[in-house]
Write an enzyme that holds these catalytic residues in place. Structure first.
Site, PDB file in Angstrom:
ATOM      1  N   CYS A 174       0.834  -1.209   0.000  1.00  0.00           N
ATOM      2  CA  CYS A 174       0.000   0.000   0.000  1.00  0.00           C
ATOM      3  C   CYS A 174       0.870   1.261   0.000  1.00  0.00           C
ATOM      4  CB  CYS A 174      -0.993  -0.049   1.159  1.00  0.00           C
ATOM      5  SG  CYS A 174      -2.454   0.942   0.872  1.00  0.00           S
ATOM      6  N   HIS A 234      -3.577  -5.270   0.527  1.00  0.00           N
ATOM      7  CA  HIS A 234      -3.028  -5.674   1.834  1.00  0.00           C
ATOM      8  C   HIS A 234      -3.006  -7.177   1.966  1.00  0.00           C
ATOM      9  CE1 HIS A 234      -2.623  -1.764   3.879  1.00  0.00           C
ATOM     10  NE2 HIS A 234      -3.496  -1.401   2.953  1.00  0.00           N
ATOM     11  N   GLU A 268      -1.327  -8.896   4.018  1.00  0.00           N
ATOM     12  CA  GLU A 268      -1.160  -9.302   5.427  1.00  0.00           C
ATOM     13  C   GLU A 268      -2.508  -9.544   6.107  1.00  0.00           C
ATOM     14  OE1 GLU A 268      -1.201  -6.195   4.469  1.00  0.00           O
ATOM     15  OE2 GLU A 268      -2.310  -5.073   5.988  1.00  0.00           O
TER      16      GLU A 268
HETATM   17  N1  LIG Z   1      -2.344   6.835   2.890  1.00  0.00           N
HETATM   18  C1  LIG Z   1      -2.053   6.221   1.622  1.00  0.00           C
HETATM   19  C2  LIG Z   1      -1.677   4.763   1.828  1.00  0.00           C
HETATM   20  C3  LIG Z   1      -2.850   3.967   2.272  1.00  0.00           C
HETATM   21  C4  LIG Z   1      -2.510   2.816   3.180  1.00  0.00           C
HETATM   22  O1  LIG Z   1      -1.364   2.423   3.378  1.00  0.00           O
HETATM   23  N2  LIG Z   1      -3.571   2.299   3.782  1.00  0.00           N
HETATM   24  C5  LIG Z   1      -3.429   1.366   4.837  1.00  0.00           C
HETATM   25  C6  LIG Z   1      -4.108   1.931   6.069  1.00  0.00           C
HETATM   26  C7  LIG Z   1      -4.234   0.888   7.137  1.00  0.00           C
HETATM   27  C8  LIG Z   1      -2.881   0.598   7.736  1.00  0.00           C
HETATM   28  O2  LIG Z   1      -2.391   1.414   8.529  1.00  0.00           O
HETATM   29  O3  LIG Z   1      -2.321  -0.447   7.412  1.00  0.00           O
HETATM   30  C9  LIG Z   1      -3.255   6.311   0.677  1.00  0.00           C
HETATM   31  O4  LIG Z   1      -4.346   6.661   1.161  1.00  0.00           O
HETATM   32  O5  LIG Z   1      -3.094   6.000  -0.505  1.00  0.00           O
END
Ligand SMILES: N[C@@H](CCC(=O)NCCCC(=O)O)C(=O)O
Length: 258
Positions: free
Chosen positions: A118, A226, A228
């Site tokens: 992400c 994700h 994980e």
């Molecule tokens: N903020 C960025 C990346 C989004 C992201 O990594 N979401 C995961 C949020 C949950 C976590 O903390 O794992 C975007 O909005 O593109």
């Protein structure tokens, strides 16, 4: 007491996030969502954090680890890193940005297995000279890739859209085919692909959601979804993570650490 490295599992560096959780404590906190560390542990690896680690620490710290997993975060990569201006609504994490912009390049340069999730994918893209859409959902022709406004994590991380995987790619191998369904929790997304990145997973609207680093000498992939999240129930996620873990173990053995 010295830790006998030969008895420690392969170490995976999880760059933490810096968050202000308590307004009465201006110092802030180093945070990491447990699910990333839990996934690393489930793979038989040892997650490690280096609180307050800065770009100048990477040279000393990177040789200590066998892999780098760039985690997700609600914070956005500062658009200044790709020649734009951050939005007033952006939650920023300059400490994390400064670290990962250097960590991506050094991990690739030194053949340390690298997996971006992400925000981690976005960091790989920007560190290699690419750019991001700052609000994917406001781009003509692109979908809204943000998670539903629901307090239930199972809803937020539910499968959301298909990804089309390049035939013959590692992604297709991990998925057992050229299509998979993934979760989606992001407002930023890849606009211009970074140097040396190969797009190998596309969302239905064409947004690049999975990349491979073409010249990498070790595992070097990034995904917008994700894996994980409940990976033990999702073969595509689990196969991806296991491939990363295998690369970390190989790196550990090559260093004579296991
Ligand atoms: N903020 C960025 C990346 C989004 C992201 O990594 N979401 C995961 C949020 C949950 C976590 O903390 O794992 C975007 O909005 O593109």
């Amino acid at each position: 007491m010295l830790i006998a490295r030969d008895r420690v599992k392969p170490l995976v560096w999880l760059p933490a996030c810096h968050r202000h959780l308590d307004l009465s404590d201006p110092g802030g906190y180093t945070v990491l969502a447990d699910r990333y560390a839990a996934a690393v542990r489930a793979l038989g690896l040892q997650p490690v954090l280096f609180p307050l680690a800065a770009a100048e620490d990477v040279q000393a710290l990177l040789p200590l680890v066998d892999g780098v997993l760039l985690t997700g975060s609600p914070s956005n990569v500062d658009a200044a890193h790709f020649g734009a201006s951050a939005l007033p609504t952006d939650l920023l994490d300059p400490r994390r940005d400064a670290l990962t912009m250097r960590l991506v390049r050094d991990a690739l340069g030194q053949g340390v297995p690298l997996f971006g999730v992400c925000r981690g994918l976005q960091e790989m893209n920007v560190a290699l000279g690419g750019s991001l859409h700052q609000t994917v959902h406001e781009q003509p022709g692109l979908m809204d890739h943000r998670e539903p406004d629901d307090p239930d994590l199972a809803v937020q991380f539910a499968e959301r859209h298909e990804v089309l995987l390049t035939p013959g790619s590692a992604f297709a191998g991990w998925a057992g085919g050229t299509r998979a369904v993934v979760n989606s929790l992001h407002g930023q997304g890849i606009a211009r692909l970074g140097n040396g990145l190969v797009a190998e997973a596309l969302a239905p609207d064409g947004l690049v959601e999975g990349v491979r680093v073409e010249s990498a000498t070790a595992f070097a992939y990034g995904v917008q979804w994700h894996p994980e999240w409940r990976h033990e129930q999702h073969p595509f996620y689990d196969n991806t993570l296991r491939a990363f873990a295998q690369a970390c173990r190989a790196h550990c053995e090559a260093r004579g650490q296991s």
